[in-house]
Design a protein around this motif. Structure first.
Motif, PDB file in Angstrom:
ATOM      1  N   VAL A  16      40.622  61.752 -82.054  1.00 49.03           N
ATOM      2  CA  VAL A  16      41.794  62.626 -82.189  1.00 49.03           C
ATOM      3  C   VAL A  16      42.515  62.209 -83.462  1.00 49.03           C
ATOM      4  N   ILE A  17      42.676  63.154 -84.372  1.00 51.53           N
ATOM      5  CA  ILE A  17      43.295  62.867 -85.664  1.00 51.53           C
ATOM      6  C   ILE A  17      44.673  63.517 -85.734  1.00 51.53           C
ATOM      7  N   HIS A  18      45.684  62.697 -85.960  1.00 49.52           N
ATOM      8  CA  HIS A  18      47.032  63.198 -86.254  1.00 49.52           C
ATOM      9  C   HIS A  18      47.290  63.012 -87.741  1.00 49.52           C
ATOM     10  N   TYR A  19      48.087  63.901 -88.321  1.00 48.40           N
ATOM     11  CA  TYR A  19      48.502  63.679 -89.716  1.00 48.40           C
ATOM     12  C   TYR A  19      49.886  64.232 -89.944  1.00 48.40           C
ATOM     13  N   ASP A  20      50.543  63.707 -90.928  1.00 52.43           N
ATOM     14  CA  ASP A  20      51.850  64.226 -91.346  1.00 52.43           C
ATOM     15  C   ASP A  20      51.630  65.139 -92.537  1.00 52.43           C
ATOM     16  N   GLN A  21      51.925  66.392 -92.360  1.00 52.96           N
ATOM     17  CA  GLN A  21      51.755  67.324 -93.475  1.00 52.96           C
ATOM     18  C   GLN A  21      52.652  66.917 -94.641  1.00 52.96           C
ATOM     19  N   LEU A  22      52.221  67.244 -95.817  1.00 51.89           N
ATOM     20  CA  LEU A  22      52.952  66.912 -97.044  1.00 51.89           C
ATOM     21  C   LEU A  22      54.428  67.305 -96.896  1.00 51.89           C
ATOM     22  N   GLY A  23      55.283  66.407 -97.376  1.00 51.12           N
ATOM     23  CA  GLY A  23      56.712  66.719 -97.389  1.00 51.12           C
ATOM     24  C   GLY A  23      57.541  65.958 -96.382  1.00 51.12           C
ATOM     25  N   ALA A  50      45.098  73.996 -98.039  1.00 44.62           N
ATOM     26  CA  ALA A  50      44.344  73.105 -98.931  1.00 44.62           C
ATOM     27  C   ALA A  50      44.445  71.656 -98.464  1.00 44.62           C
ATOM     28  N   GLU A  51      45.636  71.272 -97.960  1.00 42.54           N
ATOM     29  CA  GLU A  51      45.801  69.908 -97.448  1.00 42.54           C
ATOM     30  C   GLU A  51      44.911  69.660 -96.234  1.00 42.54           C
ATOM     31  N   LEU A  52      44.851  70.653 -95.339  1.00 41.92           N
ATOM     32  CA  LEU A  52      43.988  70.507 -94.156  1.00 41.92           C
ATOM     33  C   LEU A  52      42.523  70.378 -94.581  1.00 41.92           C
ATOM     34  N   ASP A  53      42.112  71.180 -95.545  1.00 44.61           N
ATOM     35  CA  ASP A  53      40.731  71.068 -96.047  1.00 44.61           C
ATOM     36  C   ASP A  53      40.482  69.688 -96.654  1.00 44.61           C
ATOM     37  N   ALA A  54      41.468  69.154 -97.365  1.00 39.59           N
ATOM     38  CA  ALA A  54      41.320  67.827 -97.977  1.00 39.59           C
ATOM     39  C   ALA A  54      41.167  66.757 -96.900  1.00 39.59           C
ATOM     40  N   LEU A  55      41.930  66.894 -95.806  1.00 35.23           N
ATOM     41  CA  LEU A  55      41.832  65.937 -94.697  1.00 35.23           C
ATOM     42  C   LEU A  55      40.452  65.996 -94.047  1.00 35.23           C
ATOM     43  N   LEU A  56      39.990  67.212 -93.762  1.00 31.82           N
ATOM     44  CA  LEU A  56      38.683  67.388 -93.119  1.00 31.82           C
ATOM     45  C   LEU A  56      37.575  66.807 -93.997  1.00 31.82           C
ATOM     46  N   GLY A  57      37.670  67.057 -95.301  1.00 35.33           N
ATOM     47  CA  GLY A  57      36.655  66.527 -96.221  1.00 35.33           C
ATOM     48  C   GLY A  57      36.707  65.020 -96.317  1.00 35.33           C
ATOM     49  N   LEU A  91      33.225  66.749 -80.239  1.00 39.74           N
ATOM     50  CA  LEU A  91      34.017  67.354 -81.328  1.00 39.74           C
ATOM     51  C   LEU A  91      35.268  66.531 -81.625  1.00 39.74           C
ATOM     52  N   PRO A  92      35.486  66.154 -82.873  1.00 37.71           N
ATOM     53  CA  PRO A  92      36.766  65.519 -83.226  1.00 37.71           C
ATOM     54  C   PRO A  92      37.868  66.578 -83.210  1.00 37.71           C
ATOM     55  N   LEU A  93      39.042  66.189 -82.748  1.00 37.17           N
ATOM     56  CA  LEU A  93      40.172  67.122 -82.635  1.00 37.17           C
ATOM     57  C   LEU A  93      41.247  66.751 -83.650  1.00 37.17           C
ATOM     58  N   VAL A  94      41.574  67.693 -84.515  1.00 41.24           N
ATOM     59  CA  VAL A  94      42.640  67.491 -85.501  1.00 41.24           C
ATOM     60  C   VAL A  94      43.909  68.167 -84.971  1.00 41.24           C
ATOM     61  N   VAL A  95      44.983  67.388 -84.866  1.00 41.96           N
ATOM     62  CA  VAL A  95      46.255  67.903 -84.347  1.00 41.96           C
ATOM     63  C   VAL A  95      47.137  68.318 -85.521  1.00 41.96           C
ATOM     64  N   VAL A  96      47.513  69.595 -85.537  1.00 42.36           N
ATOM     65  CA  VAL A  96      48.285  70.171 -86.647  1.00 42.36           C
ATOM     66  C   VAL A  96      49.708  70.414 -86.146  1.00 42.36           C
ATOM     67  N   HIS A  97      50.654  69.624 -86.635  1.00 42.16           N
ATOM     68  CA  HIS A  97      52.024  69.701 -86.095  1.00 42.16           C
ATOM     69  C   HIS A  97      52.772  70.925 -86.630  1.00 42.16           C
ATOM     70  N   GLU A 113      48.318  64.891-106.710  1.00 41.73           N
ATOM     71  CA  GLU A 113      48.950  63.616-107.094  1.00 41.73           C
ATOM     72  C   GLU A 113      49.748  63.018-105.954  1.00 41.73           C
ATOM     73  N   HIS A 114      49.562  63.594-104.750  1.00 40.94           N
ATOM     74  CA  HIS A 114      50.306  63.155-103.559  1.00 40.94           C
ATOM     75  C   HIS A 114      49.346  62.514-102.564  1.00 40.94           C
ATOM     76  N   ARG A 115      49.875  62.140-101.442  1.00 41.78           N
ATOM     77  CA  ARG A 115      48.968  61.602-100.423  1.00 41.78           C
ATOM     78  C   ARG A 115      49.460  61.989 -99.026  1.00 41.78           C
ATOM     79  N   THR A 116      48.473  62.199 -98.149  1.00 39.18           N
ATOM     80  CA  THR A 116      48.710  62.644 -96.776  1.00 39.18           C
ATOM     81  C   THR A 116      48.316  61.531 -95.817  1.00 39.18           C
ATOM     82  N   TRP A 117      49.265  61.120 -94.991  1.00 41.46           N
ATOM     83  CA  TRP A 117      49.014  60.073 -94.002  1.00 41.46           C
ATOM     84  C   TRP A 117      48.294  60.664 -92.805  1.00 41.46           C
ATOM     85  N   TYR A 118      47.325  59.878 -92.249  1.00 41.15           N
ATOM     86  CA  TYR A 118      46.645  60.304 -91.029  1.00 41.15           C
ATOM     87  C   TYR A 118      46.386  59.092 -90.148  1.00 41.15           C
TER      88      TYR A 118
END
Ligand SMILES: N=C(O)[C@@H]1CCCN1
Length: 297
Positions: free
Chosen positions: A57-64, A86-93, A28-34, A12-17
């Motif tokens: 290059v994909i940046h995202y703000d982890q939940l919270g 699970a959030e990382l998997d949701a982003l990749l998908g 290869l796309p690169l996902v940056v995990v802070h 029920e939340h959302r992750t910004w990217y």
């Protein structure tokens, strides 16, 4: 350079990217995990420079925190490694790259990326673990060793407020910044993007306090006993380990990643502490691009 932002529905939340470059690129796309946990993408923003190599290059703000859903009211037990996996998997998908991607995990982000990698996802084609603990008890022991080199009055201030539980006090924060100036980011002043992340953590420390604790060296949160050392042999993805000579992630902290992940290579950036991607930006970006280029096939 194309830049687009969006949000991933996550429960029920959302992750910004943010995507810098073209996801349709054959590279290869690169996902940056802070890191943090509970930081924001801002302090690792410099890694967008990797997009100049022709990859997304994909940046995202982890939940919270950051531009993702904040949840200050949930219990501390809500914040788990499994949640962020699970959030990382949701982003990749959501981005359609779960079949072929690379990760750059910085500090906690490297811990999370390693947790992802030991599960042997078929789509993980390359992994960068930067400035990351492999076992939190060793991280804390090394941080305490580094603390002993701080000025005596700084050490006394840190110990007194930790004993009293008054780690929100301005004196404690100021004393901790002496450690951070030596072992987190040695640039003076800190670049604006680094300051933005620390301001965001000050504004909403929910995740950081729950999983880590008040500071990088006073670890009393749910991760305090975390280790991945005995599982690292399970990683199949080609791995590049990064750390700084003055890093709070000392060689002792980082070594298991380089020693136990089959075929891993390791570079220590001699003029950096915890943020080679900022402190030695061009050299770090060049090293990451060279590593990824070897796995674009
Ligand atoms: N900066 C970070 O992510 C570190 C890692 C463990 C506690 N904070």
């Amino acid at each position: 350079m194309q830049v687009r932002e969006g949000h991933v529905p996550f429960g029920e939340h959302r992750t910004w990217y943010r995507v810098t470059g073209d996801l349709a690129s054959p590279r290869l796309p690169l996902v940056v995990v802070h890191g943090g946990p509970g930081c924001t993408h801002d302090y690792v923003d410099a890694l967008k420079d990797v997009a100049a190599s022709g990859r997304a290059v994909i940046h995202y703000d982890q939940l919270g925190n950051g531009r993702s859903t904040h949840l200050p009211e949930v219990p501390a037990s809500f914040w788990t490694v499994e949640l962020f996996l699970a959030e990382l998997d949701a982003l990749l998908g959501h981005l359609g790259i779960a079949g072929r991607y690379a990760l750059y995990g910085q500090s906690w982000g490297g811990m999370l990326s390693a947790e992802h990698a030991v599960r042997r996802p078929a789509g993980l084609k390359a992994l960068v673990i930067a400035n990351s603990p492999s076992a939190m008890p060793v991280w804390v022991a090394e941080a305490n060793r580094l603390r002993r080199d701080l000025p005596e009055d700084v050490q006394r201030t840190l110990l007194a407020h930790e004993a009293a539980g008054t780690t929100a006090s301005p004196d404690y924060v100021a004393a901790s910044r002496v450690f951070y100036a030596r072992h987190v980011c040695r640039l003076d002043p800190w670049p604006p993007e680094v300051t933005r992340t620390f301001e965001a953590m000050d504004a909403d420390p929910t995740v950081y306090l729950a999983m880590n604790g008040p500071t990088e060296f006073h670890v009393i949160g749910s991760l305090k006993d975390w280790t991945i050392v005995d599982r690292l042999h399970q990683v199949m993805a080609p791995t590049f380990v990064i750390s700084g000579r003055h890093d709070e992630a000392t060689p002792l902290v980082v070594a298991p990643y380089a020693e136990r992940i089959p075929g891993a290579t390791w570079r220590i950036f001699e003029h950096s502490s915890h943020m080679p991607h900022v402190e030695e930006r061009a050299d770090c970006v060049e090293a990451v691009c060279a590593f990824l280029a070897g796995h674009d096939g």
